[in-house]
Design an enzyme around this catalytic site. Structure first.
Site, PDB file in Angstrom:
ATOM      1  N   ASP A 150      76.718  18.898  91.811  1.00  0.00           N
ATOM      2  CA  ASP A 150      75.256  19.469  92.577  1.00  0.00           C
ATOM      3  C   ASP A 150      75.394  20.664  92.481  1.00  0.00           C
ATOM      4  O   ASP A 150      74.247  21.438  92.033  1.00  0.00           O
ATOM      5  CB  ASP A 150      75.584  19.189  94.112  1.00  0.00           C
ATOM      6  CG  ASP A 150      75.555  17.350  94.268  1.00  0.00           C
ATOM      7  OD1 ASP A 150      74.670  16.826  93.890  1.00  0.00           O
ATOM      8  OD2 ASP A 150      76.601  17.155  94.774  1.00  0.00           O
TER       9      ASP A 150
ATOM     10  N   GLU B  81      76.386  14.173  85.451  1.00  0.00           N
ATOM     11  CA  GLU B  81      74.965  14.498  84.934  1.00  0.00           C
ATOM     12  C   GLU B  81      75.182  15.922  84.082  1.00  0.00           C
ATOM     13  O   GLU B  81      74.744  15.798  82.905  1.00  0.00           O
ATOM     14  CB  GLU B  81      74.163  14.671  85.895  1.00  0.00           C
ATOM     15  CG  GLU B  81      74.007  13.320  86.504  1.00  0.00           C
ATOM     16  CD  GLU B  81      72.939  13.165  87.479  1.00  0.00           C
ATOM     17  OE1 GLU B  81      72.267  14.088  87.661  1.00  0.00           O
ATOM     18  OE2 GLU B  81      72.918  12.278  88.327  1.00  0.00           O
TER      19      GLU B  81
HETATM   20  O1  TRH Z   1      81.494  16.701  88.675  1.00  0.00           O
HETATM   21  P1  TRH Z   1      80.777  15.872  88.366  1.00  0.00           P
HETATM   22  O2  TRH Z   1      81.209  14.461  88.140  1.00  0.00           O
HETATM   23  O3  TRH Z   1      79.493  15.532  89.183  1.00  0.00           O
HETATM   24  C1  TRH Z   1      78.884  14.533  89.891  1.00  0.00           C
HETATM   25  C2  TRH Z   1      77.554  14.177  89.156  1.00  0.00           C
HETATM   26  O4  TRH Z   1      76.715  15.211  88.557  1.00  0.00           O
HETATM   27  C3  TRH Z   1      76.965  12.874  89.698  1.00  0.00           C
HETATM   28  O5  TRH Z   1      75.889  12.651  89.239  1.00  0.00           O
HETATM   29  C4  TRH Z   1      76.672  13.469  91.138  1.00  0.00           C
HETATM   30  O6  TRH Z   1      76.104  12.384  91.912  1.00  0.00           O
HETATM   31  C5  TRH Z   1      77.967  13.855  91.984  1.00  0.00           C
HETATM   32  O7  TRH Z   1      78.454  15.161  91.316  1.00  0.00           O
HETATM   33  C6  TRH Z   1      77.673  14.466  93.313  1.00  0.00           C
HETATM   34  O8  TRH Z   1      80.115  15.891  86.734  1.00  0.00           O
HETATM   35  P2  TRH Z   1      78.900  16.925  86.364  1.00  0.00           P
HETATM   36  O9  TRH Z   1      77.583  16.554  86.732  1.00  0.00           O
HETATM   37  O10 TRH Z   1      79.238  17.033  84.631  1.00  0.00           O
HETATM   38  O11 TRH Z   1      79.503  18.326  86.841  1.00  0.00           O
HETATM   39  C7  TRH Z   1      80.545  19.149  86.176  1.00  0.00           C
HETATM   40  C8  TRH Z   1      80.272  20.623  86.296  1.00  0.00           C
HETATM   41  O12 TRH Z   1      81.432  21.419  86.317  1.00  0.00           O
HETATM   42  C9  TRH Z   1      79.408  20.992  85.153  1.00  0.00           C
HETATM   43  O13 TRH Z   1      78.502  22.153  85.606  1.00  0.00           O
HETATM   44  C10 TRH Z   1      80.247  21.718  84.212  1.00  0.00           C
HETATM   45  C11 TRH Z   1      81.400  22.319  85.267  1.00  0.00           C
HETATM   46  N1  TRH Z   1      82.592  22.347  84.916  1.00  0.00           N
HETATM   47  C12 TRH Z   1      83.073  23.756  84.452  1.00  0.00           C
HETATM   48  O14 TRH Z   1      82.133  24.623  84.662  1.00  0.00           O
HETATM   49  N2  TRH Z   1      84.189  24.048  84.158  1.00  0.00           N
HETATM   50  C13 TRH Z   1      85.118  23.188  84.075  1.00  0.00           C
HETATM   51  O15 TRH Z   1      86.387  23.494  83.604  1.00  0.00           O
HETATM   52  C14 TRH Z   1      84.824  21.969  84.393  1.00  0.00           C
HETATM   53  C15 TRH Z   1      85.830  20.810  84.145  1.00  0.00           C
HETATM   54  C16 TRH Z   1      83.517  21.452  84.581  1.00  0.00           C
END
Ligand code: TRH
Length: 395
Positions: A34, A297
């Site tokens: 989110d 996502e």
């Molecule tokens: O963390 P997520 O599993 O988020 C989830 C999904 O979006 C899901 O659909 C939603 O319903 C739920 O949250 C509430 O995976 P996502 O979407 O890839 O988000 C991870 C974010 O973290 C992305 O913007 C990349 C960021 N990130 C970094 O910036 N640095 C890091 O080291 C890592 C591991 C991630």
């Protein structure tokens, strides 16, 4: 990376459009998706000359995702606590925004809405123009997205009665809102120096090593992936992100070592545990690797832009709605049989068997598939440009 490709040009407010004031609202349910998506939108809008206030109930992840943002050092974006969005003194001093974006159906505080609806203009008359009110939805390749994208939702009660919200759906074709893609993304990819970046995160680049990134929940087939990796002829290195992925790998290793202590005896597989990375560096991680295991996502979209073979762990929903969502994504991707099979196994929809290999031929095939999907998606307008156009039409 390869020669510069072209993508559909993006609009910029200083050239063709007015700069707007945006309120973006985000409530963190769990994980980082989110805040990850909301932040990317805020930063992208700001880089195009807009001014953004981000109202968020848990901003802690921004410390590493967007260093400097919480201290107010991000040009064009101010981060506000959610509680301030219902504080009378804060609201009294707040210039009215042109646009409200509700991230993923989070509900804007009634006090915030009332403050706008009951405010009076400089003349003392209540002739306030409502903001363009957007409900930004989750990403899916399912067909309902095309039907629902852009639909109005009249506000039937409360101080904003008579105003209209609009649904805005990200997606994978031009009948949807598209995907977040910053105007400078291709240029950044073009300039990226993999080896320099790997050294910066403490990984010595080796020509005979294949890198695999791991950002996941607890994939049922993690054990299978580890077993496959040790059999690769060139030496694999797993780059594991912190939190759930690290915990899952440590648990899988403990289990494997207890059952079969010799499974990685020759150290065919190396493992590096990473610190949290900024969103920019998270992109770099995906660009640097030969296989990206991503989840949720936002990281899925970033893996598509990276154009490398990908293995997606979809965010699980209690009613199993994610099964259809995964199928729709694989259809959109044009997935081959091996890519489909690995997604089914990785997400626990099918049980792995001894014949589930992950050979280099598979990776080459997956690479072509992602590459072709990326080229198709680059032909679409990006989400932020489309959203700005949509907002300007609704004003
Ligand atoms: O963390 P997520 O599993 O988020 C989830 C999904 O979006 C899901 O659909 C939603 O319903 C739920 O949250 C509430 O995976 P996502 O979407 O890839 O988000 C991870 C974010 O973290 C992305 O913007 C990349 C960021 N990130 C970094 O910036 N640095 C890091 O080291 C890592 C591991 C991630």
């Amino acid at each position: 990376m390869a020669a510069m490709e072209s993508a559909r040009p993006d609009t910029h407010p200083t050239r063709t459009q007015p700069a707007l004031l945006w309120d973006v609202f985000c409530r963190v349910i769990d994980n980082f998706g989110d805040i990850g998506v909301c932040w990317r939108l805020c930063a992208d809008l700001a880089s195009r000359g807009h001014t953004v206030r981000l109202w968020v109930d848990d901003a802690s992840a921004l410390q590493w995702m967007a260093p400097g943002a919480l201290a107010g050092n991000w040009p064009g974006v101010a981060v506000h606590s959610w509680t301030d969005s219902s504080s009378a003194p804060v609201l009294a001093a707040l210039p009215p925004a042109d646009v409200w974006v509700e991230g993923f159906g989070c509900e804007i505080a009634p006090e915030f809405i009332a403050a706008r609806a009951y405010s009076t203009g400089a003349t003392g008359q209540n002739n306030i123009k409502p903001p363009v009110w957007i409900n930004l939805e989750y990403l899916s390749a399912e067909t309902y997205v095309e039907r629902a994208h852009g639909l109005p939702s009249p506000v039937m009660a409360g101080p904003a009665r008579g105003w209209t919200k609009h649904f805005y759906y990200p997606g994978f074709n031009q009948r949807t809102g598209g995907l977040l893609r910053e105007p400078d993304l291709l240029e950044r990819q073009h300039q990226f120096d993999r080896n320099t970046w790997l050294r910066q995160i403490g990984v010595a680049p080796q020509t005979d090593e294949r890198l695999v990134s791991l950002f996941c929940y607890e994939p049922p087939a993690l054990d299978l992936l580890l077993t496959q990796l040790v059999q690769w002829p060139d030496r694999p290195r797993l780059l594991v992100t912190p939190g759930r992925a690290t915990a899952a790998v440590k648990a899988a290793l403990e289990h494997k070592n207890s059952l079969q202590p010799a499974w990685n005896m020759r150290e065919a597989l190396s493992i590096s545990y990473l610190p949290t990375l900024s969103q920019r560096d998270f992109d770099h991680l995906l660009w640097a690797c030969d296989l990206n295991c991503i989840r949720g996502e936002d990281s899925l979209v970033r893996a598509l832009w990276a154009g490398k073979p990908l293995l997606w762990q979809i965010y699980p929903q209690s009613d199993a709605a994610h099964h259809e969502k995964l199928d729709a994504f694989l259809d959109m991707l044009g997935a081959s049989a091996s890519l489909r099979r690995w997604h089914a196994v990785w997400n626990g929809l099918e049980v792995p068997t001894a014949t589930d290999a992950l050979a280099h031929a598979d990776l080459e095939n997956w690479s072509q598939i992602t590459h072709m999907a990326r080229s198709r998606l680059l032909e679409l307008g990006d989400l932020t440009s489309g959203l700005v156009d949509f907002v300007l039409k609704k004003r």
